[in-house]
Design a protein around this motif. Sequence first.
Motif, short mmCIF file in Angstrom:
data_model
loop_
_atom_site.label_atom_id
_atom_site.label_comp_id
_atom_site.label_asym_id
_atom_site.label_seq_id
_atom_site.Cartn_x
_atom_site.Cartn_y
_atom_site.Cartn_z
N ILE A 75 0.84 -1.20 0.00
CA ILE A 75 0.00 0.00 0.00
C ILE A 75 0.88 1.25 0.00
CG2 ILE A 75 -1.61 1.36 1.40
CD1 ILE A 75 -2.86 -1.30 2.29
N GLN A 76 1.94 1.21 0.78
CA GLN A 76 2.81 2.38 0.93
C GLN A 76 3.67 2.63 -0.29
OE1 GLN A 76 5.98 2.00 3.90
NE2 GLN A 76 5.55 4.08 4.60
N LEU A 77 4.18 1.56 -0.92
CA LEU A 77 5.20 1.72 -1.97
C LEU A 77 4.70 1.41 -3.38
CD1 LEU A 77 8.19 0.04 -0.08
CD2 LEU A 77 7.69 2.49 -0.27
N LEU A 78 3.68 0.56 -3.52
CA LEU A 78 3.22 0.16 -4.85
C LEU A 78 1.93 0.86 -5.29
CD1 LEU A 78 3.93 -3.70 -4.76
CD2 LEU A 78 5.46 -1.83 -5.41
N LEU A 79 1.02 1.04 -4.35
CA LEU A 79 -0.26 1.66 -4.69
C LEU A 79 -0.11 3.07 -5.29
CD1 LEU A 79 -3.33 1.51 -4.75
CD2 LEU A 79 -3.36 2.29 -2.36
N PRO A 80 0.80 3.91 -4.77
CA PRO A 80 0.94 5.25 -5.37
C PRO A 80 1.31 5.20 -6.86
CG PRO A 80 1.97 5.22 -3.22
CD PRO A 80 1.60 3.80 -3.53
N GLY A 81 2.08 4.19 -7.26
CA GLY A 81 2.44 4.06 -8.67
C GLY A 81 1.22 3.84 -9.54
N LEU A 82 0.30 3.02 -9.06
CA LEU A 82 -0.94 2.76 -9.79
C LEU A 82 -1.79 4.02 -9.86
CD1 LEU A 82 -2.93 0.86 -11.19
CD2 LEU A 82 -3.78 0.20 -8.92
N THR A 83 -1.91 4.73 -8.74
CA THR A 83 -2.69 5.97 -8.71
C THR A 83 -2.10 7.01 -9.67
OG1 THR A 83 -3.24 5.55 -6.38
CG2 THR A 83 -3.61 7.78 -7.21
N CYS A 84 -0.78 7.15 -9.66
CA CYS A 84 -0.12 8.10 -10.56
C CYS A 84 -0.37 7.72 -12.02
CB CYS A 84 1.38 8.14 -10.29
SG CYS A 84 1.83 8.95 -8.74
N ALA A 85 -0.32 6.42 -12.31
CA ALA A 85 -0.56 5.96 -13.69
C ALA A 85 -1.96 6.31 -14.14
CB ALA A 85 -0.33 4.45 -13.77
N ILE A 86 -2.94 6.16 -13.25
CA ILE A 86 -4.33 6.49 -13.59
C ILE A 86 -4.49 8.00 -13.81
CG2 ILE A 86 -6.70 6.52 -12.72
CD1 ILE A 86 -6.03 3.88 -11.25
N ILE A 87 -3.86 8.80 -12.93
CA ILE A 87 -3.93 10.26 -13.06
C ILE A 87 -3.35 10.71 -14.40
CG2 ILE A 87 -3.02 12.45 -12.17
CD1 ILE A 87 -3.21 11.19 -9.35
N LEU A 88 -2.19 10.17 -14.75
CA LEU A 88 -1.52 10.56 -15.99
C LEU A 88 -2.28 10.06 -17.22
CD1 LEU A 88 2.16 9.98 -14.87
CD2 LEU A 88 1.04 12.17 -15.26
N TYR A 89 -2.93 8.89 -17.07
CA TYR A 89 -3.73 8.35 -18.18
C TYR A 89 -4.93 9.26 -18.44
CZ TYR A 89 -6.79 5.31 -20.86
OH TYR A 89 -7.61 4.81 -21.84
N ILE A 90 -5.57 9.70 -17.36
CA ILE A 90 -6.72 10.59 -17.51
C ILE A 90 -6.29 11.90 -18.16
CG2 ILE A 90 -8.41 11.98 -16.23
CD1 ILE A 90 -8.55 9.68 -14.19
N LYS A 91 -5.13 12.42 -17.73
CA LYS A 91 -4.64 13.66 -18.32
C LYS A 91 -4.36 13.49 -19.81
CE LYS A 91 -0.94 16.97 -18.61
NZ LYS A 91 0.52 17.16 -18.52
N SER A 92 -3.68 12.41 -20.16
CA SER A 92 -3.31 12.18 -21.57
C SER A 92 -4.54 11.94 -22.44
CB SER A 92 -2.34 11.01 -21.69
OG SER A 92 -2.97 9.80 -21.30
N SER A 93 -5.61 11.44 -21.82
CA SER A 93 -6.85 11.18 -22.56
C SER A 93 -7.69 12.43 -22.71
CB SER A 93 -7.67 10.10 -21.86
OG SER A 93 -6.94 8.91 -21.74
N HIS A 94 -7.29 13.50 -22.00
CA HIS A 94 -8.03 14.77 -22.04
C HIS A 94 -9.51 14.57 -21.69
CE1 HIS A 94 -4.52 16.60 -23.80
NE2 HIS A 94 -4.52 15.70 -24.76
N LEU A 95 -9.71 13.61 -20.77
CA LEU A 95 -11.05 13.31 -20.27
C LEU A 95 -12.00 12.83 -21.38
CD1 LEU A 95 -11.53 16.30 -17.78
CD2 LEU A 95 -10.72 13.99 -17.29
N ASN A 96 -11.43 12.42 -22.51
CA ASN A 96 -12.25 11.88 -23.60
C ASN A 96 -12.13 10.35 -23.62
OD1 ASN A 96 -12.98 14.45 -24.55
ND2 ASN A 96 -11.05 14.62 -25.68
#
Length: 346
Positions: A75-96
């Motif tokens: 939770i401490q070391l691996l989960l943030p990587g997944l969250t960051c990946a989702i945030i960056l994916y949403i940004k790159s998708s421009h919410l489309n």
Amino acid sequence: MIVQRLDWIDALKSILIIIVIWGHLIQYYSGETEFWENSIWEIIYSFHMPLFIFISGYFFKNKPNLIESLKTKAIQLLLPGLTCAIILYIKSSHLNNIQLIDIKHIFESACMNLWYLKTLFICLLGGYIFFRFKVVSIITFILFWLFIRSGLYDYIEINLIYTLFTAIGGGNGLFFLLPFFILGYCFHHYNVYIKIKKNIYLISFFFMWYILMQFFNGLDTIYFASPKWFSNNTLFYEEIIRTIYRDSVALFAILFLFILFKKYYNSAYTNLTINKVFEEIGKNTLGIYIFQYLIIEMNLFNLPFLKICQNPFICIIHSILITLIFNQAVKYIQIYKRFSTLLIGG
């Protein structure tokens, strides 16, 4: 159980996270196409991550409940990587077309980002397992070492396995940092500090670091190194010597800085405001590291870092200010426990 923190460790970690940000500002926004030739970048990258993982090894303890320990660290070391990946994916998708989520892309991104945290997790996992299955752990590590050093890593055609290896720097990051994790554990467990705390050792470590740094350049870092040591009955002597040299530079830097802070960071002055600020930053380095990945390395908000970072000495001032801002952001997010757990591991 409340863990008693050491002020000098928090102060040391605060300095480290500031220079991590400094190094990344130079790397991404200095305007230099060959940033690895920047002398400040070379000094920073000669020791900063090895010292971070040395500190983790220094405080490593075997835990009786393996599953619970791994769950906490995941939770401490691996989960943030997944969250960051989702945030960056949403940004790159421009919410489309968010409804058409590319799970494979998110998984690969989660594996490849924040490589240091994955490497630290593997070191901790290896430590927990070692204390339970020593022989199996040693044999497994030797086989893994041979697999990477022989160059067989290059022939992996299964994307999932290749991605997982990439998560720890293709083995290069793990092989670079694991010895310092073990060294940190031994340093504490065998009370090495008592034997080498005299000033003559401190001065010697500094001069050895200084002398070795005269020949060090950015191309000696792991980011430009090959993990391959031998192939088809051929030894790659140059890469072996380079690895030994790189590890030696980091070793003397670690011994000098660690002993310096432990010996001379005087608790009598910890009531000073600046000391309190640095110690607070040291407690939040994980969250700050994740913030700097999103906002500096990935420039999530398209901020004009390039305009403020071309002078490396002015850049350090910005590094301190950015660290202070990120520290406040971490403190704010920690108010919201669930969001804090998802983004910064707790």
